[in-house]
Design an enzyme around this catalytic site. Structure first.
Site, PDB file in Angstrom:
ATOM      1  N   CYS A 120     -53.059   8.316  12.635  1.00  0.00           N
ATOM      2  CA  CYS A 120     -52.680   9.080  13.825  1.00  0.00           C
ATOM      3  C   CYS A 120     -53.103   8.376  15.104  1.00  0.00           C
ATOM      4  O   CYS A 120     -52.336   8.308  16.067  1.00  0.00           O
ATOM      5  CB  CYS A 120     -53.281  10.474  13.762  1.00  0.00           C
ATOM      6  N   CYS A 123     -57.420  10.353  12.659  1.00  0.00           N
ATOM      7  CA  CYS A 123     -57.636   9.348  11.619  1.00  0.00           C
ATOM      8  C   CYS A 123     -56.985   8.032  12.078  1.00  0.00           C
ATOM      9  O   CYS A 123     -56.279   8.008  13.089  1.00  0.00           O
ATOM     10  CB  CYS A 123     -57.024   9.827  10.302  1.00  0.00           C
ATOM     11  N   GLU A 144     -51.096  15.740  14.656  1.00  0.00           N
ATOM     12  CA  GLU A 144     -50.746  14.777  15.693  1.00  0.00           C
ATOM     13  C   GLU A 144     -49.378  14.145  15.441  1.00  0.00           C
ATOM     14  O   GLU A 144     -48.570  14.002  16.362  1.00  0.00           O
ATOM     15  CB  GLU A 144     -51.787  13.646  15.773  1.00  0.00           C
ATOM     16  N   HIS A 192     -49.712  15.246   9.515  1.00  0.00           N
ATOM     17  CA  HIS A 192     -50.872  15.657  10.298  1.00  0.00           C
ATOM     18  C   HIS A 192     -50.382  16.283  11.601  1.00  0.00           C
ATOM     19  O   HIS A 192     -49.282  15.968  12.080  1.00  0.00           O
ATOM     20  CB  HIS A 192     -51.756  14.458  10.610  1.00  0.00           C
TER      21      HIS A 192
END
Length: 148
Positions: free
Chosen positions: A83, A80, A52, A50
């Site tokens: 993260c 999410c 992040e 992801h």
């Protein structure tokens, strides 16, 4: 805040054009951008890639530390659980996101992991309209079969 969200949005556009879920992230420290990333789960064949997580890894290597005090994270979509926990656990105390995520958002929309970390500042809805639009456009193209 908007200046950095615009940079995160530019990263999200890169993901969009690469066929990835269009999420972009930047991390700053002392008003300097020290990391930029966008989702790369397909390109890297890694569900944890992801925006992040990729940005945090860049900063961790740059600072040679797993504690990222003094850093601010700007991301186009609410993080999410994976993260959000990583960001908060590494000491990033200012997190700014654009679009909320009612399904998986972990900084207030679905659950609020920040409530477990006393010093976390969270700001949502910054540059929200553009961040939401790129996500909606992306998923509309998927439904039409234009993106696989």
């Amino acid at each position: 805040m908007r200046e950095y969200m615009k940079l995160a949005y530019e990263e999200a556009k890169k993901a969009y054009y690469e066929g990835e879920v269009p999420v972009g992230c930047v991390i700053i420290r002392d008003d300097d951008v020290i990391a930029k990333a966008h989702n790369m789960t397909i390109a890297l064949n890694n569900k944890t890639a992801h925006a992040e997580m990729l940005a945090v890894e860049q900063v961790r290597k740059h600072l040679k530390s797993s504690v990222l005090n003094g850093c601010e994270l700007y991301v186009t979509m609410e993080p999410c659980p994976m993260c959000a926990y990583a960001i908060l656990n590494m000491g990033i105390r200012k997190i700014v996101f654009g679009a909320s995520d009612e399904k998986f958002g972990s900084l207030g929309s679905y659950i609020n992991l920040a409530s477990k970390f006393k010093n976390a500042e969270v700001y949502g809805g910054i540059y929200e309209e553009k961040c939401e639009k790129i996500l909606k456009d992306f998923f509309k193209k998927i439904r039409k079969g234009e993106i696989k």
